[in-house]
Design an enzyme around this catalytic site. Sequence first.
Site, PDB file in Angstrom:
ATOM      1  N   TYR A   1       0.829  -1.205   0.000  1.00 48.35           N
ATOM      2  CA  TYR A   1       0.000   0.000   0.000  1.00 48.35           C
ATOM      3  C   TYR A   1       0.869   1.262   0.000  1.00 48.35           C
ATOM      4  O   TYR A   1       0.365   2.357  -0.216  1.00 48.35           O
ATOM      5  CB  TYR A   1      -0.910   0.043   1.237  1.00 48.35           C
ATOM      6  CG  TYR A   1      -1.952  -1.032   1.323  1.00 48.35           C
ATOM      7  CD1 TYR A   1      -2.131  -1.974   0.314  1.00 48.35           C
ATOM      8  CD2 TYR A   1      -2.773  -1.119   2.446  1.00 48.35           C
ATOM      9  CE1 TYR A   1      -3.079  -2.961   0.427  1.00 48.35           C
ATOM     10  CE2 TYR A   1      -3.737  -2.095   2.563  1.00 48.35           C
ATOM     11  CZ  TYR A   1      -3.885  -3.022   1.554  1.00 48.35           C
ATOM     12  OH  TYR A   1      -4.830  -4.006   1.676  1.00 48.35           O
TER      13      TYR A   1
ATOM     14  N   HIS B   1       0.393 -11.585   2.296  1.00 50.74           N
ATOM     15  CA  HIS B   1      -0.656 -10.896   1.558  1.00 50.74           C
ATOM     16  C   HIS B   1      -1.455 -11.825   0.650  1.00 50.74           C
ATOM     17  O   HIS B   1      -2.653 -11.631   0.449  1.00 50.74           O
ATOM     18  CB  HIS B   1      -0.044  -9.761   0.737  1.00 50.74           C
ATOM     19  CG  HIS B   1      -0.974  -8.615   0.518  1.00 50.74           C
ATOM     20  ND1 HIS B   1      -0.542  -7.333   0.319  1.00 50.74           N
ATOM     21  CD2 HIS B   1      -2.321  -8.533   0.473  1.00 50.74           C
ATOM     22  CE1 HIS B   1      -1.575  -6.515   0.151  1.00 50.74           C
ATOM     23  NE2 HIS B   1      -2.662  -7.227   0.235  1.00 50.74           N
TER      24      HIS B   1
END
Length: 278
Positions: A50, A108
């Site tokens: 991110y 992730h």
Amino acid sequence: MTIPTLTLNDGTTFPAITFGTYKLNGAAGVEAMKSALSVGYDALDSAFNYENEGAVGRAARNSGRDRKDLRIASKLPGRHHAYDEALATIEESLYRAQLDYYDLYYIHWPNPKQGKYVEAWKALIEAKKRGQIRSIAVCNFLPEHLERLEAETGVLPSINQIELHPYFPQDEMRKWNQDHGILTQAWSPLGRASDLLINPLLEKIAKRVGKGVGQVILRWHHQLGSVPIPKSATPERQIENMSIFDFTLTDEDMATIATLVRPNGRLKNQDPAVYEEF
């Protein structure tokens, strides 16, 4: 406003709703996160991909909240699953955030084409031993991936964060998680601003309970036993999204929402930070 607390399979605690930080970057992102922490959220969900771990750390440090009362999370990207790379990436995540530890750190996604997620999991286990992480978790793992983790390391994650919303309720995956003591956490809990928010069935339920459609959906998550991760930059919407613990959906409501499932309910525009294959 108090958010209920859940106990994970490793004995750590976690709030029943998390604040999402995807695309909250820079000074504006810091202010949005500080706002969320000031109105009552205790958990911030981030990721290496991110590119906002620094903003997350600054928001946590400048929030006026005690660090021990917060739950700060980040995630390991698929391109850094090799054991040594994974350990270095965790350290870099901490350096970026200027934190001593993460409360949660996830893989992730399993990146099955690369096939190194067990190496990555062993790195998370080691980082936990070093005190860099309090609880270790995964995102987007299927039963076959979780079974391999358990078979090769003897350790299952505390949380499996998956795409989950009324169009894609993931009944089988949620049951597998529950049967194995893994908490289900929901990314894109509102279907990424989809037409869910103007669905007539949901609007009817919302009108009856005196809440917004988004609140009904987030309450549906809570009653399913999943932890939703809504995101908003405005204090008013942040408060609205967390105001889901003062009403209950009936069995009929839950059955009505179950009819919204779609054969291919996954979102068309997937989060590239989740599904990168490099």
